[in-house]
Scaffold this motif. Sequence first.
Motif, mmCIF file in Angstrom:
data_model
loop_
_atom_site.group_PDB
_atom_site.id
_atom_site.type_symbol
_atom_site.label_atom_id
_atom_site.label_comp_id
_atom_site.label_asym_id
_atom_site.label_seq_id
_atom_site.Cartn_x
_atom_site.Cartn_y
_atom_site.Cartn_z
ATOM 1 N N ILE A 1 -2.872 -5.882 2.373
ATOM 2 C CA ILE A 1 -1.940 -5.909 3.506
ATOM 3 C C ILE A 1 -1.060 -4.664 3.515
ATOM 4 C CG2 ILE A 1 0.053 -7.106 4.484
ATOM 5 C CD1 ILE A 1 -1.212 -9.729 3.507
ATOM 6 N N TYR A 2 -0.505 -4.327 2.356
ATOM 7 C CA TYR A 2 0.399 -3.169 2.296
ATOM 8 C C TYR A 2 -0.357 -1.844 2.407
ATOM 9 C CZ TYR A 2 4.534 -5.928 1.377
ATOM 10 O OH TYR A 2 5.600 -6.801 1.511
ATOM 11 N N LEU A 3 -1.610 -1.833 1.967
ATOM 12 C CA LEU A 3 -2.411 -0.623 2.146
ATOM 13 C C LEU A 3 -2.660 -0.359 3.631
ATOM 14 C CD1 LEU A 3 -4.983 -0.972 -0.778
ATOM 15 C CD2 LEU A 3 -3.267 0.839 -0.513
ATOM 16 N N ASN A 4 -2.951 -1.404 4.366
ATOM 17 C CA ASN A 4 -3.160 -1.250 5.806
ATOM 18 C C ASN A 4 -1.876 -0.852 6.516
ATOM 19 O OD1 ASN A 4 -5.967 -1.813 6.025
ATOM 20 N ND2 ASN A 4 -5.544 -3.985 5.701
ATOM 21 N N LYS A 5 -0.747 -1.375 6.031
ATOM 22 C CA LYS A 5 0.529 -0.974 6.615
ATOM 23 C C LYS A 5 0.764 0.525 6.416
ATOM 24 C CE LYS A 5 3.329 -5.200 6.426
ATOM 25 N NZ LYS A 5 4.584 -5.781 5.907
ATOM 26 N N ALA A 6 0.499 0.998 5.193
ATOM 27 C CA ALA A 6 0.684 2.422 4.902
ATOM 28 C C ALA A 6 -0.228 3.277 5.758
ATOM 29 C CB ALA A 6 0.426 2.690 3.426
ATOM 30 N N LEU A 7 -1.483 2.812 5.938
ATOM 31 C CA LEU A 7 -2.449 3.563 6.732
ATOM 32 C C LEU A 7 -2.043 3.642 8.199
ATOM 33 C CD1 LEU A 7 -5.177 5.021 6.462
ATOM 34 C CD2 LEU A 7 -6.279 2.852 7.055
ATOM 35 N N ASN A 8 -1.499 2.564 8.737
ATOM 36 C CA ASN A 8 -1.116 2.515 10.149
ATOM 37 C C ASN A 8 0.172 3.295 10.426
ATOM 38 O OD1 ASN A 8 -3.335 0.904 10.808
ATOM 39 N ND2 ASN A 8 -2.214 -0.995 10.343
ATOM 40 N N ILE A 9 1.075 3.308 9.457
ATOM 41 C CA ILE A 9 2.374 3.943 9.684
ATOM 42 C C ILE A 9 2.275 5.462 9.671
ATOM 43 C CG2 ILE A 9 4.644 4.330 8.630
ATOM 44 C CD1 ILE A 9 4.648 1.385 7.879
ATOM 45 N N ASP A 10 1.529 6.019 8.676
ATOM 46 C CA ASP A 10 1.461 7.485 8.544
ATOM 47 C C ASP A 10 0.004 7.928 8.501
ATOM 48 O OD1 ASP A 10 2.255 10.058 8.288
ATOM 49 O OD2 ASP A 10 3.044 9.905 6.252
ATOM 50 N N SER A 11 -0.673 7.748 9.615
ATOM 51 C CA SER A 11 -2.105 8.054 9.680
ATOM 52 C C SER A 11 -2.378 9.556 9.757
ATOM 53 C CB SER A 11 -2.734 7.359 10.895
ATOM 54 O OG SER A 11 -2.085 7.782 12.091
ATOM 55 N N LYS A 12 -1.365 10.379 9.971
ATOM 56 C CA LYS A 12 -1.563 11.821 10.079
ATOM 57 C C LYS A 12 -1.464 12.528 8.730
ATOM 58 C CE LYS A 12 0.188 12.070 14.824
ATOM 59 N NZ LYS A 12 1.181 12.688 15.723
ATOM 60 N N ASN A 13 -1.015 11.798 7.727
ATOM 61 C CA ASN A 13 -0.909 12.386 6.391
ATOM 62 C C ASN A 13 -2.267 12.287 5.700
ATOM 63 O OD1 ASN A 13 -0.338 13.015 3.692
ATOM 64 N ND2 ASN A 13 1.739 12.194 3.837
ATOM 65 N N ARG A 14 -2.999 13.383 5.685
ATOM 66 C CA ARG A 14 -4.375 13.334 5.194
ATOM 67 C C ARG A 14 -4.462 12.935 3.727
ATOM 68 N NH1 ARG A 14 -7.122 18.827 7.810
ATOM 69 N NH2 ARG A 14 -6.813 18.238 10.010
ATOM 70 N N GLU A 15 -3.590 13.492 2.936
ATOM 71 C CA GLU A 15 -3.629 13.185 1.501
ATOM 72 C C GLU A 15 -3.351 11.707 1.248
ATOM 73 O OE1 GLU A 15 -1.447 14.637 -2.658
ATOM 74 O OE2 GLU A 15 -1.023 15.636 -0.752
ATOM 75 N N LEU A 16 -2.342 11.187 1.941
ATOM 76 C CA LEU A 16 -2.007 9.780 1.770
ATOM 77 C C LEU A 16 -3.134 8.889 2.304
ATOM 78 C CD1 LEU A 16 0.129 7.661 0.969
ATOM 79 C CD2 LEU A 16 0.998 7.793 3.302
ATOM 80 N N VAL A 17 -3.696 9.253 3.442
ATOM 81 C CA VAL A 17 -4.786 8.468 4.027
ATOM 82 C C VAL A 17 -5.974 8.418 3.082
ATOM 83 C CG1 VAL A 17 -6.496 8.440 5.884
ATOM 84 C CG2 VAL A 17 -4.089 8.838 6.419
#
Length: 216
Positions: free
Chosen positions: A183-199
């Motif tokens: 759940i929290y991984l999907n939240k992180a992905l949806n919130i900052d989808s432009k951060n390539r390294e984080l994605v």
Amino acid sequence: MHLSECYRLLGIPRNATLDDIKVAYRRLARKYHPDVNQNDPAASEKFQQVQEAYKMLKDADQGDLKDLSKEIFAKNPPQEVRSPAPKPQNPTPPPPKVKLEVKQVNNRIDPINSDPELKLKLDMLRRVQELLKQKKYVVAIAVVEGMSERYPNSPEVTHWQAVTYHRWSSELILKGKLREAEIYLNKALNIDSKNRELVFEVKRDLERVQQLKTQK
């Protein structure tokens, strides 16, 4: 023998240095030495005169030599050769004086201290980072979610909100709470989808979660 005669015999000027005197003596001594001129009485006499002149000049006090030179030049002052005066040329005009205008510079205002709202946001972001270092993820999530409501258009807040979710999901994976972690991984992905390294890291952890699920 007078000192002026000594200079004449050695063939040196009256203002000659001691080194000049030695060089002149060696040159004349070799020339009139008795061994070189065995059958020449005049050369032998000349050799003695050279030796006497050299001894007198060498032993003479330096101050006396200077005084003698002054005395000789006083009687026969050297003619001063003056170079012709240069033709007057147009003088180069001096560079114009530059008037320096000093402007008063006001003290720069610190944009952070002058903006209470900006200072509050930066302080809260530092607080989130400190909580993450202390692994207080639940508190960090509460702070960063409150900031996202206050600063919905701030890229810094968005970034740290996604980072906080990702850090918390990694902790949940270690604890075996795979559903929560997803759940929290999907939240992180949806919130900052432009951060390539984080994605990239979030997607890698999502694959890991799926693998762990299939193993159960």
